[in-house]
Design an enzyme around this catalytic site. Structure first.
Site, PDB file in Angstrom:
ATOM      1  N   CYS A 230       0.872  -1.181   0.000  1.00 11.11           N
ATOM      2  CA  CYS A 230       0.000   0.000   0.000  1.00 11.11           C
ATOM      3  C   CYS A 230       0.904   1.224   0.000  1.00 11.11           C
ATOM      4  O   CYS A 230       1.027   1.942   0.993  1.00 11.11           O
ATOM      5  CB  CYS A 230      -0.922   0.007   1.220  1.00 11.11           C
ATOM      6  SG  CYS A 230      -1.906  -1.500   1.423  1.00 11.11           S
ATOM      7  N   ALA A 231       1.554   1.472  -1.133  1.00  8.35           N
ATOM      8  CA  ALA A 231       2.676   2.419  -1.189  1.00  8.35           C
ATOM      9  C   ALA A 231       2.276   3.872  -0.996  1.00  8.35           C
ATOM     10  O   ALA A 231       3.060   4.671  -0.489  1.00  8.35           O
ATOM     11  CB  ALA A 231       3.403   2.255  -2.519  1.00  8.35           C
ATOM     12  N   GLY A 234       4.622   7.019  -1.307  1.00  6.70           N
ATOM     13  CA  GLY A 234       5.931   6.388  -1.425  1.00  6.70           C
ATOM     14  C   GLY A 234       6.996   6.717  -0.407  1.00  6.70           C
ATOM     15  O   GLY A 234       8.162   6.408  -0.633  1.00  6.70           O
ATOM     16  N   GLY A 235       6.640   7.298   0.728  1.00  6.20           N
ATOM     17  CA  GLY A 235       7.657   7.610   1.729  1.00  6.20           C
ATOM     18  C   GLY A 235       8.429   6.381   2.173  1.00  6.20           C
ATOM     19  O   GLY A 235       9.666   6.392   2.229  1.00  6.20           O
ATOM     20  N   ASP A 254      -0.327   0.240  -5.341  1.00  7.74           N
ATOM     21  CA  ASP A 254      -1.395   1.040  -4.734  1.00  7.74           C
ATOM     22  C   ASP A 254      -2.592   1.038  -5.669  1.00  7.74           C
ATOM     23  O   ASP A 254      -2.443   0.902  -6.893  1.00  7.74           O
ATOM     24  CB  ASP A 254      -0.938   2.487  -4.474  1.00  7.74           C
ATOM     25  CG  ASP A 254      -1.752   3.136  -3.347  1.00  7.74           C
ATOM     26  OD1 ASP A 254      -1.322   3.054  -2.193  1.00  7.74           O
ATOM     27  OD2 ASP A 254      -2.835   3.687  -3.624  1.00  7.74           O
ATOM     28  N   CYS A 354      -1.076   3.198  11.266  1.00 11.93           N
ATOM     29  CA  CYS A 354      -0.822   4.388  12.091  1.00 11.93           C
ATOM     30  C   CYS A 354      -2.058   4.622  12.967  1.00 11.93           C
ATOM     31  O   CYS A 354      -2.581   5.718  13.062  1.00 11.93           O
ATOM     32  CB  CYS A 354      -0.478   5.613  11.257  1.00 11.93           C
ATOM     33  SG  CYS A 354      -1.647   6.003   9.951  1.00 11.93           S
TER      34      CYS A 354
END
Length: 440
Positions: A230-231, A234-235, A254, A354
């Site tokens: 689940c990019a 892209g961090g 993604d 998160c």
């Protein structure tokens, strides 16, 4: 220096729209500033910080804004701006508003009822109290209601952490190494990074220390095949690519073309050539099936409530609802199941969110283990030791703002068991021996 009186009207106008909670606060603010180009950087900063102060302190502020005379929205705005820039910097207040504000600023918030002091919806406060207890929840809430620091990740393909610290100091921007992430720097102010040569050259990226640690525990190595499932923008993909020293093959999956488009300029700056962005339709896409059983490491940074990011996105706590947590849990399980198909024997699968809620974290991890006996949980203590990260954890990674000074993150690491296939001839030869042994 006082802000122009018009700033109060600007802030009130955009706050009215944001409190409808029909869109993320940051996107609403960005659109408002584009529509009002005459606002200077100082004015934009004051409006934004004032809005975020209201979102962080909404329970407390609303109670006092509604108790006073005059329009509630204007009083909410006054309280937010006063919190953000200081009472003395506000212009355009009436004498009555000045006196009212002076009374409010003298109130000791520690004496408020716990739920009001926490400044979050009751359903969320109750869930956190059930998990952490009231005292711990209030410490957590205090941290979530404070602005987040600015963390940077040094791109090890372009520079060392020491070189970046020296270059920042010459700007001058003060920074300090993050305590856990080996390539992290915490900046002590918020400069315009996009204008700095370090940023333009790809030597630094903005990334919370917690997010950096998630990339680190994947354990990606040179020459491996890795998937960021689940990019997003892209961090973590960029961090993984650098850890792989720009070797092997790194897929950035993604479902959103828009999010993957945001990765492209960051990828160009980074100097990475081993990253392959791939848009997928869903977790059962045929593009995933072609890679089944071939991948060394898979990171699933799953869509979640985002409640661990309240320092940066305080509106999230008011936009989320209990029912959405139930829906997210089902989605997270489906994505994790789909991603598991990619992992080869001996390969690793990292599930991360998160979020602060067990429904999105431990419960999803535990159900996955029940449904997938071919995977085993690797204790986080072992994983962190492998990466030489000095951080005390149990079976899972559980980062909390008030303890670790990061955003709230959860992660579990699973390893696919290696199935040893015994040739049929060996099995036939062993059969008589086994029969004799059993007879004895």
């Amino acid at each position: 220096m006082r802000l122009p009186p018009a700033i109060l009207a600007n802030a009130e106008e955009v706050l009215r729209e944001i409190l409808r909670f029909t869109a993320p606060a940051d996107s609403t603010l960005s659109r408002y500033f584009r529509d009002h180009p005459r606002l200077g950087s100082r004015e934009r900063g004051a409006v934004a910080e004032g809005i975020y102060a209201v979102l962080r302190n909404k329970s407390f502020f609303t109670d006092f804004a509604e108790a006073g005379s005059g329009p509630t929205m204007r009083r909410l705005t006054i309280l937010g701006l006063a919190e953000a820039v200081g009472v003395d910097s506000l212009g355009g207040l009436t004498e009555e508003e000045t006196e009212w504000l002076a009374r409010i600023t003298q109130i000791d918030r520690n004496l408020m009822p716990p739920a009001m002091r926490a400044n979050m919806p009751k359903w969320l406060f109750d869930k956190l109290v059930e998990q952490y207890g009231e005292a711990e929840t209030l410490l957590l809430a205090d941290a979530l209601n404070a602005p987040a620091p600015l963390d940077l990740r040094v791109n090890s393909l372009k520079a060392t952490r020491e070189e970046v610290m020296t270059a920042l100091a010459e700007a001058p921007v003060l920074s300090t190494p993050t305590p856990y992430a080996p390539l992290g720097l915490r900046v002590l102010q918020k400069p315009a990074l996009q204008n700095m040569p370090l940023f333009k050259s790809g030597a630094i990226e903005v990334q919370d220390e917690g997010s950096q640690l998630l990339s680190q525990i994947v354990g990606a190595k040179r020459g491996e095949m890795v998937v960021d499932f689940c990019a997003g923008a892209g961090g973590k993909t960029l961090a993984l690519g650098a850890l792989m020293r720009n070797t092997g093959r790194l897929y950035a999956f993604d479902v959103s073309e828009k999010r993957l488009a945001k990765l492209k300029p960051r990828l160009a700056r980074s100097g990475l050539s081993n990253v392959h962005p791939v848009q997928i339709a869903h977790e059962r896409d045929a593009k995933i099936k072609r890679l089944a059983g071939k991948i060394d490491r898979v990171l699933v940074d799953a869509p979640c409530s985002g409640l661990g990011t309240l320092r940066r996105n305080p509106d999230v706590k008011w936009r989320q609802q209990p029912q959405s947590i139930v829906e997210l849990q089902a989605k997270q399980a489906a994505i994790l199941n789909g991603a598991a198909r990619l992992v080869k024997g001996g390969g690793r699968l990292v599930y991360a969110t998160c979020s602060l809620l067990s429904e999105e974290n431990q419960q999803v991890a535990e159900q996955f283990l029940l449904d997938h006996p071919d995977f085993a949980l690797l204790p986080m203590t072992q994983v962190l030791a492998e990466q030489k990260i000095e951080l005390e954890m149990g079976d899972y990674l559980a980062l909390l703002p008030h303890k670790h000074h990061t955003d709230g993150f959860f992660a579990a690491v699973f390893e696919r068991k290696v199935v040893v296939k015994v040739p049929k001839a060996d099995l036939d030869a062993a059969a008589p021996v086994a029969a004799e042994e059993s007879a004895d």
